[in-house]
Design an enzyme around this catalytic site. Structure first.
Site, PDB file in Angstrom:
ATOM      1  N   SER A   1       0.826  -1.210   0.000  1.00  0.00           N
ATOM      2  CA  SER A   1       0.000   0.000   0.000  1.00  0.00           C
ATOM      3  C   SER A   1       0.858   1.257   0.000  1.00  0.00           C
ATOM      4  O   SER A   1       0.361   2.341  -0.291  1.00  0.00           O
ATOM      5  CB  SER A   1      -0.898   0.002   1.239  1.00  0.00           C
ATOM      6  OG  SER A   1      -0.084   0.070   2.399  1.00  0.00           O
ATOM      7  N   GLY A   6      -5.066  -1.123   6.154  1.00  0.00           N
ATOM      8  CA  GLY A   6      -5.372  -1.734   7.459  1.00  0.00           C
ATOM      9  C   GLY A   6      -6.756  -1.445   7.991  1.00  0.00           C
ATOM     10  O   GLY A   6      -7.229  -2.143   8.890  1.00  0.00           O
ATOM     11  N   CYS A  49       3.138  -6.219   9.968  1.00  0.00           N
ATOM     12  CA  CYS A  49       2.843  -5.243   8.916  1.00  0.00           C
ATOM     13  C   CYS A  49       4.194  -4.841   8.370  1.00  0.00           C
ATOM     14  O   CYS A  49       5.121  -4.552   9.147  1.00  0.00           O
ATOM     15  CB  CYS A  49       2.116  -4.026   9.494  1.00  0.00           C
ATOM     16  SG  CYS A  49       2.033  -2.617   8.341  1.00  0.00           S
TER      17      CYS A  49
HETATM   18  N1  DGL Z   1       2.196  -2.611   4.816  1.00  0.00           N
HETATM   19  C1  DGL Z   1       0.914  -3.185   4.942  1.00  0.00           C
HETATM   20  C2  DGL Z   1       0.873  -4.432   5.773  1.00  0.00           C
HETATM   21  O1  DGL Z   1       1.845  -5.159   5.792  1.00  0.00           O
HETATM   22  C3  DGL Z   1      -0.327  -2.314   5.029  1.00  0.00           C
HETATM   23  C4  DGL Z   1      -0.312  -1.050   5.746  1.00  0.00           C
HETATM   24  C5  DGL Z   1      -1.611  -0.289   5.495  1.00  0.00           C
HETATM   25  O2  DGL Z   1      -1.763   0.245   4.396  1.00  0.00           O
HETATM   26  O3  DGL Z   1      -2.481  -0.268   6.379  1.00  0.00           O
HETATM   27  O4  DGL Z   1      -0.104  -4.766   6.365  1.00  0.00           O
END
Ligand code: DGL
Length: 266
Positions: free
Chosen positions: A9, A41, A184
């Site tokens: 994202s 998220g 994340c």
């Molecule tokens: N980097 C993402 C993850 O591993 C998503 C972060 C987001 O856009 O909320 O969940």
């Protein structure tokens, strides 16, 4: 030459890129950040399942990708089957590192820090049942931390109060939490700040190295046939669905080996 597409994202996939580049320095990679739809998220599973297959199909065809790394836990725990069904190239997902954390825990109590979407998904419950059955597992979700990681890579100093509030639920537990899963891909970018807030007794575990090993298995061992156009393109590019292609952001992507950041908005 085989080339892959790293997708997230936002800048979270750069934490995974770092591990892939460390293991496979010769591999050609492109990157795409779905900035226009971030954060993932707090989006519903239906919204992500509707958006991701088509977006990844278009990007991978545009770039001649031989494989995709869905470098986002929120997307992987929600939309991986839908993405795989739409594409005819390997799609490597990110799984929260619950298994190594449970294995390494001495106290039998681990934490999982992901986005609110990830920590409530059935996929993670199943992961805990399968790999951490003997452990107590405390789950926490944060979207504030996603914004903090994005801001840090734009040169801003992460907010200490947000770091402290994020780690607080994991501290002073009985039995103590000794491992916290960074579930994340944005969060490893804040590991120093989170460590400073939580103290030395906590080990942080992420999936970056495991993903890099998986990429190696897919690209090297299985020797994917290269697509025609990829042989000719030497540059490695980053794309955003948003509009921030400022010099500072260009520099961040350059640091990770992507020569240009190009906007797909409009
Ligand atoms: N980097 C993402 C993850 O591993 C998503 C972060 C987001 O856009 O909320 O969940």
């Amino acid at each position: 030459m085989v080339r892959g597409l790293i997708f997230d994202s936002g800048v979270g996939g750069l934490s995974v890129t770092q591990d892939i580049r460390a293991r496979l320095p010769e591999l050609k990679l492109d990157y795409a950040a779905d900035d226009a739809f971030r954060p993932y998220g707090n989006k519903s599973a239906a919204a992500l399942q509707a958006r991701l297959p088509g977006l990844l199909w278009s990007l991978s065809h545009m770039l001649g990708s031989d494989f995709i790394v869905l470098a986002c836990n929120t997307a992987s725990t929600t939309a991986l089957p839908a993405v795989r069904a739409a594409l005819d190239i390997p799609v490597i997902g990110v799984v929260p590192a619950v298994k190594p954390a449970a294995k390494g825990s001495q106290t039998g109590h681990i934490g999982v820090l992901g986005t609110p979407g990830t920590v409530k998904r059935a996929y993670v419950d199943q992961l805990i049942q399968d790999h951490a059955a003997g452990c107590r597992v405390s789950l926490e979700g944060s979207v504030a931390l996603v914004a903090q990681a994005e801001a840090k890579l734009k040169g801003q100093t992460p907010d200490r109060n947000i770091m402290a509030a994020t780690v607080k639920p994991f501290l002073n537990q009985s039995p103590p939490i000794d491992h916290i899963v960074l579930a994340c891909t944005h969060f490893p970018l804040l590991k120093d700040e989170l460590s400073a807030a939580a103290g030395n007794a906590v080990h942080w575990v992420d999936s970056g190295e495991a993903i890099a090993r998986r990429v190696e298995a897919v690209t090297v061992d299985k020797a994917l046939p290269p697509q025609e156009m990829t042989r000719e393109r030497a540059d490695q590019l980053a794309f955003t669905t948003g509009t921030d292609i400022s010099a500072m952001r260009q520099d961040v992507f350059k640091t990770y080996g992507f020569s240009k950041l190009i906007s797909l908005a409009g």
